[in-house]
Write a protein that holds these residues in place. Structure first.
Motif, PDB file in Angstrom:
ATOM      1  N   PHE A  80       0.853  -1.182   0.000  1.00  0.00           N
ATOM      2  CA  PHE A  80       0.000   0.000   0.000  1.00  0.00           C
ATOM      3  C   PHE A  80       0.886   1.228   0.000  1.00  0.00           C
ATOM      4  O   PHE A  80       2.054   1.165   0.381  1.00  0.00           O
ATOM      5  N   ARG A  84       1.862  -0.244   4.382  1.00  0.00           N
ATOM      6  CA  ARG A  84       1.390  -1.574   4.711  1.00  0.00           C
ATOM      7  C   ARG A  84       1.805  -2.554   3.633  1.00  0.00           C
ATOM      8  O   ARG A  84       1.826  -2.209   2.456  1.00  0.00           O
ATOM      9  N   ARG A  85       2.143  -3.747   4.018  1.00  0.00           N
ATOM     10  CA  ARG A  85       2.513  -4.783   3.052  1.00  0.00           C
ATOM     11  C   ARG A  85       1.880  -6.109   3.445  1.00  0.00           C
ATOM     12  O   ARG A  85       1.940  -6.509   4.602  1.00  0.00           O
ATOM     13  N   GLN A  86       1.280  -6.756   2.477  1.00  0.00           N
ATOM     14  CA  GLN A  86       0.760  -8.102   2.731  1.00  0.00           C
ATOM     15  C   GLN A  86       1.484  -9.093   1.844  1.00  0.00           C
ATOM     16  O   GLN A  86       1.495  -8.946   0.617  1.00  0.00           O
ATOM     17  N   ILE A 156      -6.758 -17.573   3.602  1.00  0.00           N
ATOM     18  CA  ILE A 156      -7.932 -16.761   3.927  1.00  0.00           C
ATOM     19  C   ILE A 156      -8.529 -17.212   5.249  1.00  0.00           C
ATOM     20  O   ILE A 156      -8.843 -16.403   6.122  1.00  0.00           O
ATOM     21  N   LEU A 159      -6.154 -16.087   8.087  1.00  0.00           N
ATOM     22  CA  LEU A 159      -6.217 -14.665   8.413  1.00  0.00           C
ATOM     23  C   LEU A 159      -7.562 -14.276   9.004  1.00  0.00           C
ATOM     24  O   LEU A 159      -7.643 -13.402   9.867  1.00  0.00           O
ATOM     25  N   GLY A 160      -8.615 -14.929   8.526  1.00  0.00           N
ATOM     26  CA  GLY A 160      -9.937 -14.501   8.949  1.00  0.00           C
ATOM     27  C   GLY A 160     -10.332 -15.011  10.316  1.00  0.00           C
ATOM     28  O   GLY A 160     -11.008 -14.311  11.066  1.00  0.00           O
ATOM     29  N   GLY A 205      -0.569 -10.776   8.690  1.00  0.00           N
ATOM     30  CA  GLY A 205      -1.393  -9.649   9.054  1.00  0.00           C
ATOM     31  C   GLY A 205      -1.158  -9.200  10.485  1.00  0.00           C
ATOM     32  O   GLY A 205      -2.085  -8.780  11.187  1.00  0.00           O
TER      33      GLY A 205
ATOM     34  N   LEU B 159      -8.145  -9.167   4.259  1.00  0.00           N
ATOM     35  CA  LEU B 159      -8.176  -9.683   5.625  1.00  0.00           C
ATOM     36  C   LEU B 159      -6.912  -9.343   6.389  1.00  0.00           C
ATOM     37  O   LEU B 159      -6.957  -9.100   7.592  1.00  0.00           O
ATOM     38  N   GLN B 161      -4.615  -6.791   5.895  1.00  0.00           N
ATOM     39  CA  GLN B 161      -4.118  -5.430   6.062  1.00  0.00           C
ATOM     40  C   GLN B 161      -5.161  -4.381   6.373  1.00  0.00           C
ATOM     41  O   GLN B 161      -4.829  -3.308   6.855  1.00  0.00           O
ATOM     42  N   ARG B 162      -6.410  -4.651   6.084  1.00  0.00           N
ATOM     43  CA  ARG B 162      -7.353  -3.552   6.226  1.00  0.00           C
ATOM     44  C   ARG B 162      -8.147  -3.631   7.529  1.00  0.00           C
ATOM     45  O   ARG B 162      -8.425  -4.712   8.030  1.00  0.00           O
ATOM     46  N   GLU B 166     -12.610  -0.395   6.215  1.00  0.00           N
ATOM     47  CA  GLU B 166     -12.006  -0.535   4.889  1.00  0.00           C
ATOM     48  C   GLU B 166     -12.349  -1.894   4.290  1.00  0.00           C
ATOM     49  O   GLU B 166     -12.620  -2.028   3.100  1.00  0.00           O
ATOM     50  N   ASN B 244      -9.514   1.518  -0.976  1.00  0.00           N
ATOM     51  CA  ASN B 244      -8.350   1.378  -1.840  1.00  0.00           C
ATOM     52  C   ASN B 244      -8.630   0.294  -2.884  1.00  0.00           C
ATOM     53  O   ASN B 244      -7.818  -0.598  -3.125  1.00  0.00           O
TER      54      ASN B 244
END
Lengths: 259, 259
Positions: A80, A84-86, A156, A159-160, A205, B159, B161-162, B166, B244
């Motif tokens: 971003f 920020r970096r993913q 996913i 992270l979720g 994250g 998931l 970074q935001r 967002e 974004n």
DNA sequence: CGGTTGATTGAGGCTGCTCAAAAGGTGTGG
DNA sequence: CCACACCTTTTGAGCAGCCTCAATCAACCG
């Protein structure tokens, strides 16, 4: 070690197919004929080493080439503007920078070497010509795409739904299995994983500060050791339990041969 | 309604190809010949409606069939034993329950109807036979897999970074674009989105309580309306800015025709 | 009308973030 | 060889985003 040169026409004595990570990978996903192996081999001789941190493919790139990782680790990541970096995926030897069929679209993320990495650029038209003549290669590449999709879905979920310690545990489990699949594990199960805590955070994250604290907890419980870029999982069973990790998504049951 | 038993020599008047979501989708990804369209049509006549909440494909299933969603919404999701649920993807009309090539592996997640849904089961051997005769279909299916992968990566970024507002904004933007691609938007840009706040939470890694509060904030800023299962984005530009959001990943530039 | 499901609101608490600083390691140049 | 810069790891203190628990309200349905 030696090429096992079973001549069809006459597959060269120069082709140590098993020493090439991409060929090994595709072979594990779908059976390849000796002809197909040597056709692949032809694509891969112009490799080069790039240093850790090098950008292998830039976001927005549509140069009509894809890159294969033959040794070392790389990652996909999205940045971003605010810093920020993913990290979206980790690439192991045998992985490709793009999926076949999407190679003509501009990439939507960077591909970057996480370690010194052995990389080969493959021109798209060249690859397509080889596939044309060797449908087995196309099949294997598509299977690779399928497995990669399963990994994305697992990320996913990770992270979720999982908390930091579960998340890190899951990532470690996944990496351990993929390392083993690439024959990169040492006899005691440890392996080189030269990721910084910041990079782990970018994949999970989390901030590097929090990764540090979670890591200390895992260490304190004697689950893992992680020093000097070497990860050793001391109690895989317990770690799997914490992560709720099921390795099925990493393999390719059903199609072709099982590992 | 009527199966259109068309001899592949003459592309029938009975084949409203444009009325079938899967055919429309594949057509937008890669050019299809009339023969290919009618071959697809043959695969799709035995559809049925399933109610909202119905499981279309169960985790662990390896029945040798895939399902196409022809109308309504569905999702992929993974459940934990303790009740946590992550929605991994949202399926729109024209999406498939599995990617070609992975159909023989057991699925690693559930596929469930989010609304009443029009679904057709396609036997794998049947599909493979059709593809054998119509390589253009295979190409289109693979392109669909590529686009789906791009969506998965976007979800990982979302998931990882935001923040909640967002994240929700990004999901709304994505859904709005995909709705429009499926011609499901009304003239004023609103569309039916009968998701509960709990389901939104399951997609975003948030609790329904927090989704509720974030939603109120978006409403208060006059960005969206979301009532009675209808979403209306009042200020797309500002919402895009918050999220974004860049819609490039949803389309298929470079290959085949552009939308 | 009671039962169920979903939306909403409130209070309080924990996870993970921010900011800051110090400590350990490594490479470079003087 | 030391000085210095730079990066990573580690630690601390305080804060905020999001969660948990709980209760209320609205809509729908048999």
């Amino acid at each position: 070690m030696s090429p096992a040169g079973a001549p069809l026409t006459h597959p060269t004595r120069e082709m140590p197919a098993n020493s090439n990570a991409l060929i090994r990978r595709l072979q594990s996903l779908s059976r390849l004929t000796p002809t197909e192996r040597s056709a692949l081999w032809e694509l891969l001789h112009a490799w080069e080493w790039v240093p850790a941190g090098a950008v292998i493919e830039r976001e927005g790139d549509c140069s009509g080439a894809i890159h294969a990782l033959l040794a070392g680790l790389a990652c996909r990541h999205k940045d971003f503007r605010d810093g920020r970096r993913q990290i979206i995926a980790i690439l192991f030897p045998g992985d490709l920078s793009r999926n076949l069929g999407g190679a003509a679209r501009p990439t939507d993320h960077h591909v970057r070497a996480l370690t010194r990495a052995k990389v080969v650029r493959i021109a798209l038209h060249h690859l397509e010509a080889v596939i044309e003549a060797n449908p087995g290669i196309e099949r294997a590449l598509h299977t690779a795409t399928i497995v990669e999709g399963a990994v994305l879905r697992a990320w996913i979920v990770n992270l979720g739904q999982r908390q930091a310690h579960e998340r890190l545990a899951h990532l470690f489990c996944e990496i351990a299995h993929r390392m083993a699949n690439c024959d990169l594990s040492r006899p005691d199960g440890s392996f080189e994983l030269p990721l910084t805590q910041k990079e782990l955070g970018a994949a999970l994250g989390l901030t590097s500060v929090h990764v540090n604290r979670v890591l200390q907890k895992l260490r304190a419980e004697a689950l893992v050791e992680f020093d000097n870029g070497v990860l050793r999982i001391r109690e895989m069973e317990r770690l799997r339990g914490i992560a709720n990790f099921d390795p099925a998504y990493l393999s390719n049951w059903g199609h072709g041969q099982a590992p």
